[in-house]
Scaffold this active site. Structure first.
Site, PDB file in Angstrom:
ATOM      1  CB  CYS A  28      -4.347   7.726   5.907  1.00  0.00           C
ATOM      2  SG  CYS A  28      -3.434   8.000   7.427  1.00  0.00           S
ATOM      3  CG  ASP A  85     -17.596  -1.762  13.004  1.00  0.00           C
ATOM      4  OD1 ASP A  85     -16.498  -1.235  13.289  1.00  0.00           O
ATOM      5  OD2 ASP A  85     -18.650  -1.103  12.851  1.00  0.00           O
ATOM      6  CD  GLN A 108      -2.788   1.415   2.301  1.00  0.00           C
ATOM      7  OE1 GLN A 108      -2.297   1.679   3.395  1.00  0.00           O
ATOM      8  NE2 GLN A 108      -4.089   1.285   2.112  1.00  0.00           N
ATOM      9  CE  LYS A 156      -8.325  -0.248   4.106  1.00  0.00           C
ATOM     10  NZ  LYS A 156      -8.034   0.802   5.086  1.00  0.00           N
ATOM     11  CG  HIS A 158     -13.056   1.961   7.163  1.00  0.00           C
ATOM     12  ND1 HIS A 158     -12.174   2.665   7.964  1.00  0.00           N
ATOM     13  CD2 HIS A 158     -14.004   1.472   8.002  1.00  0.00           C
ATOM     14  CE1 HIS A 158     -12.581   2.610   9.221  1.00  0.00           C
ATOM     15  NE2 HIS A 158     -13.678   1.888   9.271  1.00  0.00           N
TER      16      HIS A 158
HETATM   17  C1  LIG Z   1      -3.811  -0.116  14.113  1.00  0.00           C
HETATM   18  C2  LIG Z   1      -4.401   0.206  12.788  1.00  0.00           C
HETATM   19  C3  LIG Z   1      -3.566   0.539  11.732  1.00  0.00           C
HETATM   20  C4  LIG Z   1      -4.111   0.828  10.470  1.00  0.00           C
HETATM   21  N1  LIG Z   1      -3.265   1.109   9.431  1.00  0.00           N
HETATM   22  C5  LIG Z   1      -3.783   1.294   8.185  1.00  0.00           C
HETATM   23  C6  LIG Z   1      -2.926   1.470   7.065  1.00  0.00           C
HETATM   24  O1  LIG Z   1      -1.694   1.446   7.164  1.00  0.00           O
HETATM   25  N2  LIG Z   1      -3.518   1.659   5.845  1.00  0.00           N
HETATM   26  C7  LIG Z   1      -4.879   1.676   5.697  1.00  0.00           C
HETATM   27  O2  LIG Z   1      -5.379   1.843   4.580  1.00  0.00           O
HETATM   28  N3  LIG Z   1      -5.699   1.505   6.736  1.00  0.00           N
HETATM   29  C8  LIG Z   1      -5.190   1.295   7.963  1.00  0.00           C
HETATM   30  N4  LIG Z   1      -6.032   1.051   9.012  1.00  0.00           N
HETATM   31  C9  LIG Z   1      -7.488   0.929   8.762  1.00  0.00           C
HETATM   32  C10 LIG Z   1      -7.857  -0.539   8.505  1.00  0.00           C
HETATM   33  O3  LIG Z   1      -7.177  -1.037   7.383  1.00  0.00           O
HETATM   34  C11 LIG Z   1      -9.380  -0.752   8.316  1.00  0.00           C
HETATM   35  O4  LIG Z   1      -9.806  -0.091   7.151  1.00  0.00           O
HETATM   36  C12 LIG Z   1     -10.182  -0.223   9.481  1.00  0.00           C
HETATM   37  O5  LIG Z   1      -9.588  -0.566  10.717  1.00  0.00           O
HETATM   38  C13 LIG Z   1     -11.627  -0.720   9.470  1.00  0.00           C
HETATM   39  O6  LIG Z   1     -11.698  -2.093   9.519  1.00  0.00           O
HETATM   40  P1  LIG Z   1     -11.927  -2.919  10.901  1.00  0.00           P
HETATM   41  O7  LIG Z   1     -13.142  -2.367  11.560  1.00  0.00           O
HETATM   42  O8  LIG Z   1     -12.072  -4.329  10.412  1.00  0.00           O
HETATM   43  O9  LIG Z   1     -10.700  -2.686  11.726  1.00  0.00           O
HETATM   44  C14 LIG Z   1      -5.516   0.796  10.280  1.00  0.00           C
HETATM   45  C15 LIG Z   1      -6.343   0.456  11.349  1.00  0.00           C
HETATM   46  C16 LIG Z   1      -5.812   0.158  12.586  1.00  0.00           C
HETATM   47  C17 LIG Z   1      -6.725  -0.240  13.708  1.00  0.00           C
END
Ligand SMILES: Cc1cc2nc3c(=O)[nH]c(=O)nc-3n(C[C@H](O)[C@H](O)[C@H](O)COP(=O)(O)O)c2cc1C
Length: 368
Positions: free
Chosen positions: A111, A214, A80, A150, A180
């Site tokens: 981000c 989630d 990414q 993304k 997301h």
């Molecule tokens: C600790 C952490 C680090 C993350 N780092 C990135 C990242 O480097 N790039 C990105 O696109 N999203 C990043 N995200 C977002 C996740 O990829 C994801 O889209 C988001 O957490 C929602 O999904 P979830 O509810 O399954 O966690 C990060 C999320 C968390 C919690």
């Protein structure tokens, strides 16, 4: 940086068949190579590097370049990239496409953090479609693999733009998109908007649309994918950090009431993978400990299925403190960093004198 001979026309790599596959979200710091290996053992299909800043790659930053490494177990792997300038992202894309082993390159438009946003990168791009067009067309032109995107629902709450952007992402060359289901403003507060993700799926012509947000149980996974048909595939982030065996539960469609000893074995395996990756000298072990503790700041949120009154666990509910079925299970649920250090000592031996740990990510809290 090496560049290919101008006459050598490189073959495009075969397009990835994304639809219906499980996808481990890119996760800065915690989505490191040893963690991804753990998830591969539990059967995840697609893995992605932590977000790498295009500019830092071009400057030859060793820490950034280290993020691009793939483990041989990663069967479908992407890197990414983040940035805001088409020329910089284009050159970084060319470098990754030529020098790294990747099946796809993902572009970050989600981000939320101020540093990226104030530089016009990450989710700030969602308000600048012309800039996205330049970036995606450039990436598509220079890469010999799939380009994916993304993104979030939009920048502000209640001002959704993703459904308008999706057909354009596709026209500009994106092979797959992951939404997301939250705005930048929302961060992790309130639940992800899966109904909106479902609407967005209809906006794509050919491009598979993945949804994310989630998912912490196989029931949620299949409800979004099959029952409600809200997306073509699902990306799992915090759910995999809290319980990496979620990928096994998804494929077997059943809950695994995993014991504390089995969970400790997963941590031991992470430590072995970590030592292979970061080394076994004192710096290597310090890295393994640090990343294990960062991970534990999510892992401690798991509530054992066998003691949960109502299944499945909801990711946004803060559980009341509970006593586990044995001391290890209780220790593993502790929200105290000092207890996480104790766990690390069971695996890696004593921490250095005066060692203290403060987790990097706020999203180990419930609002993040
Ligand atoms: C600790 C952490 C680090 C993350 N780092 C990135 C990242 O480097 N790039 C990105 O696109 N999203 C990043 N995200 C977002 C996740 O990829 C994801 O889209 C988001 O957490 C929602 O999904 P979830 O509810 O399954 O966690 C990060 C999320 C968390 C919690």
């Amino acid at each position: 940086m090496r560049s290919a001979a101008p006459t050598a026309k490189r073959e495009r790599r075969a397009p990835v068949d994304f639809a219906g596959k499980t996808y481990l979200a890119p996760l800065t710091t915690v989505g490191n190579l040893p963690f991804r290996r753990v998830c591969k053992e539990f059967g995840v299909d697609i893995t992605c590097s932590e977000m790498a800043i295009a500019n830092n790659i071009l400057q030859g930053s060793q820490t950034e370049l280290a993020l691009l490494k793939r483990h041989k177990s990663e069967t479908i792997f992407g890197v990414q990239l983040a940035g805001s300038r088409a020329d910089v992202i284009g050159r970084a894309t060319e470098f990754v496409s030529r020098e790294c082993s990747v099946d796809f390159i993902d572009f970050n438009m989600g981000c939320p953090i101020d540093m990226a946003f104030n530089n016009g990168g990450g989710s700030a791009l969602l308000a600048q479609p012309r800039r996205i067009e330049r970036i995606l067309r450039t990436m598509r032109h220079v890469a010999d693999c799939d380009i994916t995107v993304k993104f979030r629902t939009g920048v502000k709450n209640n001002v959704n733009v993703a459904h308008e952007l999706i057909p354009q992402f596709e026209a500009w060359g994106a092979a797959m998109g992951t939404l997301h289901g939250r705005s930048r403003q929302q961060r992790y507060s309130k639940s992800a908007d899966w109904e909106y993700i479902g609407r967005c799926r209809g906006a794509a012509q050919q491009m598979p649309l993945f949804g994310g947000g989630d998912v912490l149980s196989w029931e949620d996974y299949w409800a979004h994918l099959e029952t409600r048909q809200q997306c073509d595939g699902i990306m799992v982030g915090r759910g995999a950090l809290i319980k990496p065996w979620i990928f096994r539960e998804i494929s077997e469609r059943r809950v695994w009431d995993i014991s504390a000893t089995e969970r400790l074995d997963i941590l031991k395996q992470f430590a072995r993978f970590g030592m292979e990756h970061w080394g076994t000298d004192s710096q290597g072990i310090a890295n393994v400990r640090r990343y294990l503790l960062e991970w534990q700041s999510f892992l401690h949120r798991y509530i054992p299925a066998g003691i949960l009154e109502v299944l499945p666990q909801n990711i946004n509910d803060r559980p009341p403190p509970f006593v586990g079925r044995n001391d290890l299970e209780t220790l593993m649920a502790s929200p105290l960093a000092s207890d996480w250090v104790k766990l690390s000592e069971m695996i890696l031996g004593p921490a250095p004198d005066g060692f203290a740990f403060v987790p990097k990510h706020k999203s180990n809290s419930y609002e993040g």
